[in-house]
Scaffold this motif. Structure first.
Motif, mmCIF file in Angstrom:
data_model
loop_
_atom_site.group_PDB
_atom_site.id
_atom_site.type_symbol
_atom_site.label_atom_id
_atom_site.label_comp_id
_atom_site.label_asym_id
_atom_site.label_seq_id
_atom_site.Cartn_x
_atom_site.Cartn_y
_atom_site.Cartn_z
ATOM 1 N N ALA A 77 0.821 -1.196 0.000
ATOM 2 C CA ALA A 77 0.000 0.000 0.000
ATOM 3 C C ALA A 77 0.861 1.254 0.000
ATOM 4 O O ALA A 77 1.947 1.277 0.572
ATOM 5 N N SER A 78 0.352 2.275 -0.653
ATOM 6 C CA SER A 78 0.914 3.616 -0.602
ATOM 7 C C SER A 78 -0.224 4.549 -0.225
ATOM 8 O O SER A 78 -1.099 4.834 -1.045
ATOM 9 N N ILE A 79 -0.225 4.980 1.028
ATOM 10 C CA ILE A 79 -1.317 5.809 1.523
ATOM 11 C C ILE A 79 -1.314 7.172 0.824
ATOM 12 O O ILE A 79 -2.371 7.709 0.485
ATOM 13 N N ALA A 80 -0.117 7.720 0.577
ATOM 14 C CA ALA A 80 -0.023 9.039 -0.047
ATOM 15 C C ALA A 80 -0.594 9.027 -1.464
ATOM 16 O O ALA A 80 -1.241 9.982 -1.896
ATOM 17 N N ASN A 82 -2.801 6.815 -2.529
ATOM 18 C CA ASN A 82 -4.092 6.134 -2.470
ATOM 19 C C ASN A 82 -4.094 4.899 -3.376
ATOM 20 O O ASN A 82 -4.994 4.689 -4.180
ATOM 21 N N THR A 83 -3.035 4.088 -3.250
ATOM 22 C CA THR A 83 -2.840 2.926 -4.108
ATOM 23 C C THR A 83 -2.632 1.689 -3.263
ATOM 24 O O THR A 83 -1.823 1.693 -2.337
ATOM 25 N N TYR A 84 -3.375 0.633 -3.594
ATOM 26 C CA TYR A 84 -3.224 -0.653 -2.922
ATOM 27 C C TYR A 84 -2.944 -1.705 -3.985
ATOM 28 O O TYR A 84 -3.609 -1.746 -5.016
#
Length: 93
Positions: A77-80, A82-84
């Motif tokens: 995941a990359s919260i910044a 918004n990618t899972y």
């Protein structure tokens, strides 16, 4: 006459291209599956994804009502951004 004899004897089996190309013993087959995987990994690294451990299952609910079920997936995941990223063997239910 001599050329016709040679053409009949050897045929056109050794040439992989058109007229004027060299004869080869076999046509080489290039595999580009690994390059796609490397490109994907480098793109994910640029996004700054992190592994999320201890996720046992993932269910993706589609608009038509079907569910894609993953057991023991690799989740990143990359919260910044918004990618899972969910990777593994998925089955339709």
């Amino acid at each position: 006459a001599a050329r016709a004899k040679l053409a009949a004897r050897f045929g056109d089996g050794g040439r992989t291209g058109g007229k004027g190309t060299i004869r080869r013993k076999r046509k080489t087959v290039h595999k580009n599956v690994t390059t796609d995987d490397k490109r994907l990994q480098s793109t994910l690294k640029r996004l700054g994804v992190n592994n999320i451990p201890a996720i046992e299952e993932v269910n993706l609910f589609k608009a038509d009502g079907t569910v894609i079920h993953f057991t023991n997936p690799k989740v990143q995941a990359s919260i910044a951004a918004n990618t899972y990223v969910v990777s593994g063997n998925g089955e339709q239910k």
